[in-house]
Scaffold this active site. Sequence first.
Site, PDB file in Angstrom:
ATOM      1  CG  HIS A 186      -1.675  -1.245   1.444  1.00 54.76           C
ATOM      2  ND1 HIS A 186      -2.931  -1.517   0.941  1.00 54.76           N
ATOM      3  CD2 HIS A 186      -1.296  -2.360   2.113  1.00 54.76           C
ATOM      4  CE1 HIS A 186      -3.303  -2.736   1.306  1.00 54.76           C
ATOM      5  NE2 HIS A 186      -2.327  -3.281   2.011  1.00 54.76           N
ATOM      6  CB  SER A 209      12.606  21.643 -15.997  1.00 57.19           C
ATOM      7  OG  SER A 209      11.838  22.830 -16.000  1.00 57.19           O
ATOM      8  CE  LYS A 215      11.763  18.961 -11.269  1.00 59.13           C
ATOM      9  NZ  LYS A 215      10.474  19.178 -11.934  1.00 59.13           N
ATOM     10  CD  GLU A 239       7.968  11.621 -15.336  1.00 54.68           C
ATOM     11  OE1 GLU A 239       9.076  12.143 -15.556  1.00 54.68           O
ATOM     12  OE2 GLU A 239       6.938  12.287 -15.193  1.00 54.68           O
TER      13      GLU A 239
END
Length: 479
Positions: free
Chosen positions: A176, A294, A300, A307
């Site tokens: 979880h 970024s 970044k 992803e």
Amino acid sequence: MTDPQPAPRSPGAADATPAVPGDPLRGRFAGGVHPALDVINRSLPDDRRLWDEDITGSMAHARMLGATGILPADAVERILEGLARVREEFAAGTFVEQPSDEDIHMAVERRLVELIGPDGKRLHAARSRNDQVATDLALHLGRASGALRARVVAVQRALLDLVRRDGDAVLPYYTHLQRAQPILLGHALLAYVELLGQDHRGLEVDLRECPLGAGAGTGTSFPIDREMTARELGFERPAPNSIAAVSSRRDATMFAAAIAACATTLSRLGGELVLWTSREFGFARLGDAVSTGSSIMPQKRNPDGAELLRAQAARVNAAVHRLLELPRGLALGYHKDLQEDKAALFEAEDTLARMCDVAEAMLRDVVFDRDRMRAAVDDPSGFLLATELADWLVRRGVPFREAHEAVGAIVSLAEGRGVGLSDLSLDELRAVHEAFDGGVAEVLTVEGALAARTAVGGTSPENVARELARWESRLASGT
Ligand code: ARG
């Protein structure tokens, strides 16, 4: 009220589209196919990658036509030579497509006729593009299976290298997404090796029934030898029902589903890397080449690759859905609907191939922060050893449910005081359950918890070492 404008006239309604020179399919039509229809009817952009399978299938068909006496031996000889030349052109990248090439089957045949003359026109006796495309597709599945499985193995190898390097690092196992129990990093990485092993098995393809000879779907009146073509092409036997043979896209659909299962595993790996590389987890850092920047925030360091692994499984899942949808509600037999199978299947294959490459690249350029992982395990507020405490009580004869309840009360006590389990005194423990004694201290260590998990499949260092060795020899022997 009158319509101010005349209704637009459908282009081509009166003017026939000029015939495309060399189009052999339009003998019964005046002129060529409407350009708008041609765009969606033409499958060459999708199926040109089947050129080698198509030529292989045509060669087997030609040999069989010769062996059965349907075609004279010299014609078959010329056809085989011509097909070999067409193959060379494709292999060399010099094959020139023509506007009349509706699909790969017509393209190969058109070029064959150009190269060898009228004998080329004999090749299509006793077959149809319907059994031809089903055969090409089956042959393709066998090849794609081998290629994709090799890529899956490459990802597994990259994982095994990480196990060898950092498999003894300790991190929390989560359920979880809540900290649960300590594990070895090797155990987590081997979990992906194992899942990919299942996917690898799912990607196996058996060439069972050969569609070639089913013709348009009713068989043929020529005395063909389907055993011969089936055997030559590597199938077990000819497909026993000609209608089923040209109607089914089941194997391609199931192969795409196996691709989707594998993409799902890589998607989870991507999701995991996104978490692990976040500042909050800080368990891993991806190398510069597999990190992205970024456009506004100069600091970044984004895990775009991870992803996209996570996201691109959706493309594959959608492809499976497209394939499932194609024959749904279709009457028996070949329908042009089925032509849409290849775009979907190839998208699934190409996507998985790219995903494997990205996964491998990232795994080869990732650094783990062993201290951060360990700190997450040692953080007393995680109570990762609560199960050890309950198990200790069980070994003292306490029923597990009773032990679970007692340790729950102990966790609540420690949490209330803002301390860890090992900060509680023996008296405090005994106040909750009288079975506690001084021996309990020895189970409240991470190393002890790991070492104890020696039952098959557990995270003990010896199990992880054994599994690493087993997978290494398995991948080395290619089984
Ligand atoms: N390009 C077609 C396909 O991929 C080949 C079969 C065409 N058959 C036909 N009867 N038009 O399905």
